[in-house]
Design a protein around this motif. Structure first.
Motif, short mmCIF file in Angstrom:
data_model
loop_
_atom_site.label_atom_id
_atom_site.label_comp_id
_atom_site.label_asym_id
_atom_site.label_seq_id
_atom_site.Cartn_x
_atom_site.Cartn_y
_atom_site.Cartn_z
N TYR A 52 35.01 12.84 -32.57
CA TYR A 52 33.89 12.57 -33.11
C TYR A 52 32.73 12.44 -32.22
CZ TYR A 52 37.16 11.81 -36.89
OH TYR A 52 38.06 11.98 -37.86
N THR A 53 33.17 11.32 -31.30
CA THR A 53 32.10 10.89 -30.40
C THR A 53 31.56 11.79 -29.16
OG1 THR A 53 33.70 10.03 -28.76
CG2 THR A 53 32.88 8.35 -30.65
N GLU A 54 32.52 12.78 -28.83
CA GLU A 54 32.09 13.97 -27.92
C GLU A 54 31.13 14.91 -28.57
OE1 GLU A 54 31.60 15.13 -24.20
OE2 GLU A 54 32.14 13.47 -25.09
N ALA A 55 31.50 15.21 -29.95
CA ALA A 55 30.65 16.06 -30.59
C ALA A 55 29.23 15.26 -30.69
CB ALA A 55 31.12 16.23 -32.05
N LEU A 56 29.12 14.02 -31.02
CA LEU A 56 27.86 13.29 -31.16
C LEU A 56 26.89 13.34 -29.72
CD1 LEU A 56 29.23 10.41 -33.47
CD2 LEU A 56 27.36 11.83 -33.86
N ARG A 57 27.74 13.28 -28.65
CA ARG A 57 27.26 13.12 -27.28
C ARG A 57 26.58 14.58 -27.25
NH1 ARG A 57 26.29 8.70 -24.83
NH2 ARG A 57 28.11 8.01 -25.81
N MET A 58 27.24 15.78 -27.54
CA MET A 58 26.61 17.06 -27.29
C MET A 58 25.51 17.22 -28.16
SD MET A 58 30.00 19.42 -26.60
CE MET A 58 31.20 18.76 -27.63
N LEU A 59 25.48 16.67 -29.28
CA LEU A 59 24.25 16.84 -30.27
C LEU A 59 23.26 16.09 -29.59
CD1 LEU A 59 23.15 17.69 -33.03
CD2 LEU A 59 24.03 15.45 -33.87
N ARG A 105 33.40 3.16 -21.92
CA ARG A 105 32.59 4.46 -21.99
C ARG A 105 33.24 5.46 -22.74
NH1 ARG A 105 27.92 4.76 -22.90
NH2 ARG A 105 27.71 6.94 -22.23
N ARG A 106 34.59 5.61 -22.25
CA ARG A 106 35.33 6.77 -23.11
C ARG A 106 35.40 6.48 -24.48
NH1 ARG A 106 40.21 7.08 -18.83
NH2 ARG A 106 40.31 5.01 -19.33
N LEU A 107 34.92 5.58 -24.92
CA LEU A 107 35.00 5.29 -26.62
C LEU A 107 33.85 5.11 -27.02
CD1 LEU A 107 38.40 2.97 -26.30
CD2 LEU A 107 38.20 5.60 -27.01
N ALA A 108 32.67 5.33 -26.43
CA ALA A 108 31.34 4.83 -27.04
C ALA A 108 31.01 5.92 -27.93
CB ALA A 108 30.31 4.85 -25.85
N HIS A 117 24.81 8.12 -34.62
CA HIS A 117 25.84 7.68 -35.48
C HIS A 117 25.38 6.49 -36.36
CE1 HIS A 117 30.44 7.22 -35.84
NE2 HIS A 117 30.16 7.61 -36.72
N LYS A 118 25.13 5.60 -35.53
CA LYS A 118 24.70 4.28 -36.21
C LYS A 118 23.44 4.27 -37.23
CE LYS A 118 22.93 -0.57 -34.85
NZ LYS A 118 22.61 -1.31 -33.81
N LEU A 119 22.37 5.36 -36.63
CA LEU A 119 21.32 5.44 -37.85
C LEU A 119 21.64 6.03 -39.02
CD1 LEU A 119 18.04 5.43 -37.84
CD2 LEU A 119 18.05 7.76 -36.75
N LEU A 120 22.71 6.93 -39.02
CA LEU A 120 22.99 7.60 -40.02
C LEU A 120 23.57 6.50 -41.01
CD1 LEU A 120 24.50 10.92 -39.00
CD2 LEU A 120 22.51 10.54 -40.36
N TYR A 121 24.45 5.72 -40.51
CA TYR A 121 25.14 4.75 -40.93
C TYR A 121 24.01 3.60 -41.62
CZ TYR A 121 27.92 0.37 -41.71
OH TYR A 121 28.30 -0.86 -42.02
#
Length: 503
Positions: A202-209, A260-263, A268-272
């Motif tokens: 999840y988080t790496e996909a969000l990072r790339m976005l 940081r590996r889990l950030a 993500h927060k905004l959508l929530y």
């Protein structure tokens, strides 16, 4: 306590919601007695009716015969209060994720069940140590984390708290086996195994976005078509809901003291916070109709214009590139003519770094990801300022060869290679911390998240040296400690040892 294989072995379930119903169903399917309780009046009886409906559907589908169905139904009873659990060998709590509520239930149960009865919690996020802290016998308290829907998901995590005895963990693992689940033992930690190991997807996909590498549709298409994931990360987040995914991400991140590996990301927060929770609100990363189907078909496929390339110059000697060109009918030139596209396959570098290192023209460079399956979809990447005609020419040739194209912006490791290396690295972090056996890490992620292969298997598939190189280059190019390779990965890659070699 009776032996776990005793026909009279009895499981109590506190909480008659979806999870409690599922635990009750797999208990009676395993030939045990089960008692269902819920504090809400009438909820336990309603839960039992739902279990019976599911059993009836199995009979209708001829997956269960009538005699077995009747036997299973006779094994499930309803409790009017927790005091009815006095004869239970194990009690599994499956109520709301509230620490004080769970502690209260366990305190009450300790005054009811036998001294050797096991108390288990189905929590997905609360530390077992915190729940067991107020118990008189914390050694008999453990986690038994099932996955929804319980009858279909074959995994159960057996979570060992700091005080949990080995005998208790072994008994719960055997109980899971009798329920038809695959049990894996996990040390108590934020997110346990699956929710921890699954964060990278999840988080790496969000990072790339956030980096503008690709859109949700593009990332999802690459990971499903090229890597074999059943669902892309953005579709999966929308399915589970941001109200589940985001809080769990934060629990794991904060539980590991902001590693940081889990950030996750602000998006993500905004959508929530905006209430764009996914399918349940008809809006998340994608928009949905009333039936839960995406409204837009997405923008994953790139449509090239102009004449397809007939020949390309290879950025560097490469058997992988030469083989790919032969496969798709592209001729390779012996010398750069300064006109045709330059085709490259950077492993962990972005197109910019690759072009500068090799001293080639970045405007004509088109990078292709050969780290994953290219039979259906091919990922192409260009540097900022690249000539769009070069991309069109290569994409046109690949389209004519029967491939679908996704064109992304510059990214170290493309999408597929970057994602798989990140998942592999996080999996080795779990192994390094001793939270689970290496083989169990792979089993849990495949069964719990439907990964096409486990994290350590991904490292093997890419090659340990390649995985290490990708992580090192990601860290160097981005300057982000998020991509630091684990010592587990580094040492085995450097020593040319199998990924599961113990420390």
């Amino acid at each position: 306590m009776r032996d776990v294989n005793d026909p009279e072995f009895t499981v109590g379930i506190v909480g008659a919601g979806v999870m409690g119903q599922g635990i009750a169903q797999v208990s009676i399917a395993g030939g045990m007695r089960a008692i269902l309780f819920d504090a809400k009046e009438g909820a336990a009886e309603a839960g039992r009716r739902e279990v019976f409906k599911r059993i009836d559907r199995l009979v209708e589908k001829k997956q269960l015969d009538n005699l077995v169905a009747a036997t299973q139904k006779a094994q499930l009873s309803v409790a009017s209060s927790l005091s009815d659990f006095s004869d239970c060998d194990t009690v599994v709590e499956a109520v709301v994720e509230n620490l004080e509520v769970k502690r209260s239930i366990f305190t009450e149960l300790e005054g009811i069940v036998a001294d050797d009865a096991i108390l288990a919690t189905n929590t997905s996020s609360l530390p077992i140590a915190s729940i067991a802290r107020t118990c008189e016998r914390p050694g008999r308290v453990a986690g038994m984390h099932f996955f929804n829907p319980v009858p279909l998901m074959r995994l159960v995590e057996i979570i060992e708290g700091p005080a949990t005895t080995e005998a208790v963990a072994d008994t719960l693992a055997a109980l899971g086996d009798r329920m038809g689940r695959t049990a894996v033992k996990v040390k108590d930690s934020p997110g346990f195994l699956v929710n921890l190991g699954g964060r990278a997807y999840y988080t790496e996909a969000l990072r790339m976005l956030d980096e503008g590498v690709a859109t949700p549709s593009q990332i999802d298409a690459i990971l499903t078509d090229c890597c074999g994931f059943r669902m892309g990360p953005f579709a999966l987040m929308d399915l589970t809901g941001m109200d589940v995914n985001y809080p769990v991400s934060m629990i794991v991140y904060e539980g590991f003291l902001n590693d940081r590996r889990l950030a996750t990301t602000p998006r993500h927060k905004l959508l929530y916070e905006a209430g764009r929770l996914g399918r349940k609100t008809r809006a998340g990363h994608f928009d949905y109709d009333e039936a839960g189907k995406p409204i837009s078909t997405g923008d994953a496929d790139y449509e090239p214009h102009g004449m397809p390339a007939q020949a390309v110059f290879l950025a560097e000697p490469s058997e992988a590139l030469a083989g790919f060109c032969k496969e798709v009918g592209l001729s390779t030139m012996g010398a750069d003519d300064g006109i045709e596209p330059i085709l490259g396959y950077p492993v962990g570098e972005d197109a910019t770094s690759y072009a500068v290192r090799l001293g080639i023209d970045p405007k004509r460079l088109v990078c292709v990801d050969l780290s994953a399956n290219t039979a259906k979809r091919v990922t192409l990447m260009t540097a900022p300022g690249a000539d769009p005609g070069m991309l069109d020419a290569v994409a046109g040739a690949l389209r004519d060869a029967g491939r679908v194209i996704t064109a992304i912006k510059d990214s170290p490791g493309f999408v597929a290679l970057r994602m798989r290396a990140m998942i592999a690295n996080l999996g080795t972090s779990v192994a390094e911390a001793g939270l689970a056996e290496p083989a169990d890490i792979d089993t849990a992620l495949k069964l719990g998240l439907n990964y096409p292969m486990g994290p350590l298997e991904m490292a093997e598939d890419l090659g340990l040296k390649t995985t290490l190189s990708v992580m090192e280059r990601l860290q160097a190019i981005t300057g982000d400690d998020r991509y630091r390779p684990t010592l587990w990965l580094r040492r085995r890659a450097m020593l040319d040892l199998p990924i599961r070699t113990p420390s």
